[in-house]
Design a protein around this motif. Structure first.
Motif, short mmCIF file in Angstrom:
data_model
loop_
_atom_site.label_atom_id
_atom_site.label_comp_id
_atom_site.label_asym_id
_atom_site.label_seq_id
_atom_site.Cartn_x
_atom_site.Cartn_y
_atom_site.Cartn_z
N ALA A 1 0.83 -1.21 0.00
CA ALA A 1 0.00 0.00 0.00
C ALA A 1 0.86 1.27 0.00
N LYS A 2 2.16 1.10 -0.16
CA LYS A 2 3.12 2.21 -0.19
C LYS A 2 3.21 2.94 1.15
N HIS B 1 -6.95 -9.79 7.31
CA HIS B 1 -8.30 -9.21 7.26
C HIS B 1 -8.29 -7.77 7.79
N ALA B 2 -7.75 -7.56 8.98
CA ALA B 2 -7.78 -6.24 9.61
C ALA B 2 -6.96 -5.22 8.82
N THR B 3 -5.77 -5.62 8.40
CA THR B 3 -4.89 -4.67 7.73
C THR B 3 -5.38 -4.32 6.34
N LYS B 4 -5.77 -5.33 5.56
CA LYS B 4 -6.21 -5.09 4.17
C LYS B 4 -7.56 -4.41 4.07
N VAL C 1 -5.69 -0.21 6.14
CA VAL C 1 -5.12 0.48 4.98
C VAL C 1 -6.13 1.40 4.29
N PRO C 2 -7.36 0.96 4.04
CA PRO C 2 -8.29 1.85 3.35
C PRO C 2 -8.65 3.11 4.14
N GLU C 3 -8.61 3.05 5.46
CA GLU C 3 -9.11 4.16 6.27
C GLU C 3 -8.05 4.97 6.98
N ILE D 1 -8.45 8.55 9.13
CA ILE D 1 -8.30 8.55 10.59
C ILE D 1 -7.25 9.57 11.01
N LEU D 2 -6.08 9.52 10.37
CA LEU D 2 -5.00 10.44 10.74
C LEU D 2 -5.36 11.89 10.48
#
Length: 167
Positions: free
Chosen positions: A45-46, A148-151, A155-157, A161-162
């Protein structure tokens, strides 16, 4: 480090640097397939990984690693130690330190897990929250769970969030 920009009114271009902390009394960096999986997903995801460690299920050891990761990273993923056994203590180590909790993360993780593994998803104590404008995710340590959690969730959110955590 990566800069991601989406809708300007919601998401700011924030450099994202990941940290991985695996909590386990049996794994080492060499045998930590879950930590390696998280690293691969973030790299794909870079998102650069600026910190990685494996620590035992001990509250002070977990907190020490978190404090080290917070010095240089703004997306900390802690995998393992979130279960119900007598030595699982990741949630006890991290939850009191969170300034803002992201309740929806744990709820979505359990909901999506239920679709895959059924009612045993209720055993997950996955949580997330912010500390000083950085986000911390605590997830189960199995390779399918971290994938599951990371992908599908982290990563998408993470840019969104930040952005909110740094307003």
């Amino acid at each position: 480090m990566i800069f991601i920009a989406m809708k300007q009114e919601h998401v700011q271009p924030i450099p994202i640097t990941g940290a991985i902390i695996t909590v386990s009394t049996t794994r080492t960096k060499e045998t930590d397939t879950s930590g390696k999986t998280i690293q691969e997903i973030l790299t794909e995801a870079k998102i650069s990984v600026g910190y990685y460690s494996v620590v035992p299920d001990q509250i002070e050891a977990i907190r020490l690693e978190l404090y080290q990761a917070l010095k240089t990273c703004n997306c900390i993923i802690i995998d393992g130690g979130t279960g119900l056994t007598h030595d699982d203590c990741t949630i006890e180590a991290i939850a009191p330190l969170l300034e803002k909790k992201i309740d929806g993360f744990g709820e979505l993780f359990r909901m999506k897990s239920y679709e895959e593994i059924g009612t045993s998803a209720m055993l997950s104590r996955a949580i997330a929250g912010t500390i000083r404008g950085r986000v911390v995710f605590c997830i189960p340590g199995s390779t399918p769970a971290v994938t599951h959690a990371t992908k599908t969730l982290i990563v998408p959110e993470i840019p969104h969030i930040l952005s909110h955590a740094n307003k």
